[in-house]
Design an enzyme around this catalytic site. Structure first.
Site, short mmCIF file in Angstrom:
data_model
loop_
_atom_site.label_atom_id
_atom_site.label_comp_id
_atom_site.label_asym_id
_atom_site.label_seq_id
_atom_site.Cartn_x
_atom_site.Cartn_y
_atom_site.Cartn_z
N ASP A 198 0.97 -1.25 -0.03
CA ASP A 198 -0.14 -0.06 -0.02
C ASP A 198 0.69 1.20 0.05
O ASP A 198 2.11 1.16 0.27
CB ASP A 198 -1.10 0.01 1.23
CG ASP A 198 -2.44 0.65 0.89
OD1 ASP A 198 -2.37 1.50 0.01
OD2 ASP A 198 -3.24 0.30 1.58
N GLY A 224 4.28 1.13 -1.70
CA GLY A 224 4.42 1.18 -3.04
C GLY A 224 2.95 1.33 -3.53
O GLY A 224 2.08 1.15 -2.93
N ASP A 225 2.85 1.93 -4.74
CA ASP A 225 1.52 2.23 -5.43
C ASP A 225 1.16 1.05 -6.18
O ASP A 225 1.81 0.79 -7.11
CB ASP A 225 1.74 3.41 -6.39
CG ASP A 225 0.61 4.12 -7.00
OD1 ASP A 225 -0.59 3.19 -6.88
OD2 ASP A 225 0.38 5.03 -7.20
N PHE A 226 0.04 0.20 -5.96
CA PHE A 226 -0.42 -0.95 -6.69
C PHE A 226 -1.07 -0.57 -8.00
O PHE A 226 -1.15 -1.50 -8.82
CB PHE A 226 -1.51 -1.84 -5.75
CG PHE A 226 -2.67 -1.03 -5.31
CD1 PHE A 226 -3.64 -0.68 -6.24
CD2 PHE A 226 -2.58 -0.54 -4.07
CE1 PHE A 226 -4.60 0.11 -6.02
CE2 PHE A 226 -3.93 -0.22 -3.65
CZ PHE A 226 -5.02 0.27 -4.66
N HIS A 244 -13.86 -0.84 -4.85
CA HIS A 244 -15.18 0.11 -4.67
C HIS A 244 -14.50 1.52 -5.13
O HIS A 244 -15.51 2.46 -5.03
CB HIS A 244 -16.20 0.00 -3.74
CG HIS A 244 -15.09 0.44 -2.28
ND1 HIS A 244 -15.54 -0.21 -1.01
CD2 HIS A 244 -14.42 1.20 -1.74
CE1 HIS A 244 -14.72 0.35 0.08
NE2 HIS A 244 -14.15 1.06 -0.53
#
Length: 330
Positions: A198, A224-226, A244
């Site tokens: 995350d 990190g940035d998924f 969502h």
């Protein structure tokens, strides 16, 4: 007609109760009263606020059933007010603070703009989507993560009970915050290893959560940035309360990315089905904050198809919340 008028007025003016509740929580009045009854002036001194103004706020808190006034003007905490303490089971302190903060409050004032344009009001207000804003504004990020971590523990237990992890070896929790869900699942399945990914603000504090659950030695934490990529060594990928927050295109892309590496993807989220007002308001919340949405069963089926995934099964794990299990069609 009289009852309809009263209802519309109460809804229109409900923001006043929300802000009164927020200030009561922000000042920590419930925690101060946990030590015993106190006068308004004594509370004002401990909070460092204007005594006459606090007395007026406390009158409203009394009308809301948070406190009662005893002999000598001593304020006492009620069972309802106790839920605004930070250290009790079921505490609502984090949630109440989160919804009352200016960063949360402001975008809702742009709801008309969002309905008119389809653009996230949060992004218009703050110049970034909510997740990037939280990452650069640590106070807001901490508030949000504190709010969701207790809920995540409950969801983690439901996931651990619902899915058979006996044939799995490595669970990757994508967008898993401080790791409470992953930690609970690993604690229930000692053979599993885990990876949490995350944004930096979200995983800050994950080490202590995982250590508390006794699984830190079996879990890697990735800041990190998924949206750019996910760890490649998992065989099961978990997206809990994640899709969502994103559009259909972004959500399908994320599911596809997970299945490029893993054998299974588990999507856990609320489903719109004969929804009552709370779920419909959450759907508006997602529209305002991220451009995301709650989806119906049919829309989830369509989402998996768009991702090129086969939806194997789905099951209710909590009221209104389902676990979807998918695999790649390749």
């Amino acid at each position: 007609m009289t009852s309809d008028i009263a209802y519309l007025r109460s809804v229109a003016l409900g923001y006043r109760l929300s802000q009164a509740l927020y200030v009561f929580a922000e000042l920590g009045v419930a925690d101060l009263l946990a030590a015993g009854p106190a006068t308004p002036d004594a509370l004002a001194g401990r909070c460092g606020v204007h005594p006459p103004s606090l007395r007026r706020l406390l009158r409203v808190a009394g009308a809301m059933g948070l406190i009662i006034e005893g002999p000598g003007g001593l304020q006492e905490l009620t069972d309802r007010g106790r839920l605004l303490r930070k250290d009790v089971e079921g505490s609502q302190w984090g949630r109440v603070r989160a919804v009352g903060e200016p960063w949360h409050w402001g975008p809702w004032g742009r709801l008309l703009e969002t309905v008119s344009t389809g653009k996230s009001a949060f992004e218009t207000e703050h110049g970034a989507n909510s997740f990037d804003y939280f990452d650069r504004t640590r106070g807001a990020g901490d508030t949000m993560m504190s709010r969701v971590t207790d809920e995540a523990r409950v969801r983690g237990a439901a996931i651990a009970d619902a899915f058979d992890f006996s044939g799995s070896r490595h669970l990757v929790d994508v967008g898993g915050g401080r790791g409470a869900i992953l930690g609970v699942v690993l604690s229930r399945h000692p053979h599993l290893r885990g990876t949490l990914i995350d944004l930096p603000y979200a995983v800050e504090g994950a080490a202590s959560v995982l250590d508390e659950l006794g699984v830190a030695d079996r879990c890697d934490v990735v800041a990190g940035d998924f949206r750019s990529g996910v760890p490649t060594d998992g065989d099961v990928y978990l997206l809990s309360a994640v899709v969502h927050s994103w559009s259909d295109d972004d959500s399908a892309r994320l599911i596809r990315r997970c299945l490029a590496h893993g054998e299974r993807v588990l999507v856990v989220d609320e489903v719109l089905a004969d929804a009552g007002l709370p779920a419909l308001l959450k759907d508006l919340q997602l529209m305002v904050f991220s451009g995301g949405r709650l989806r119906t069963m049919e829309e989830y089926e369509s989402l998996f198809a768009r991702a090129g995934a086969c939806l194997l099964r789905h099951q209710v794990i909590r009221p209104g919340e389902l676990l979807f299990e998918g695999e790649s069609r390749r």
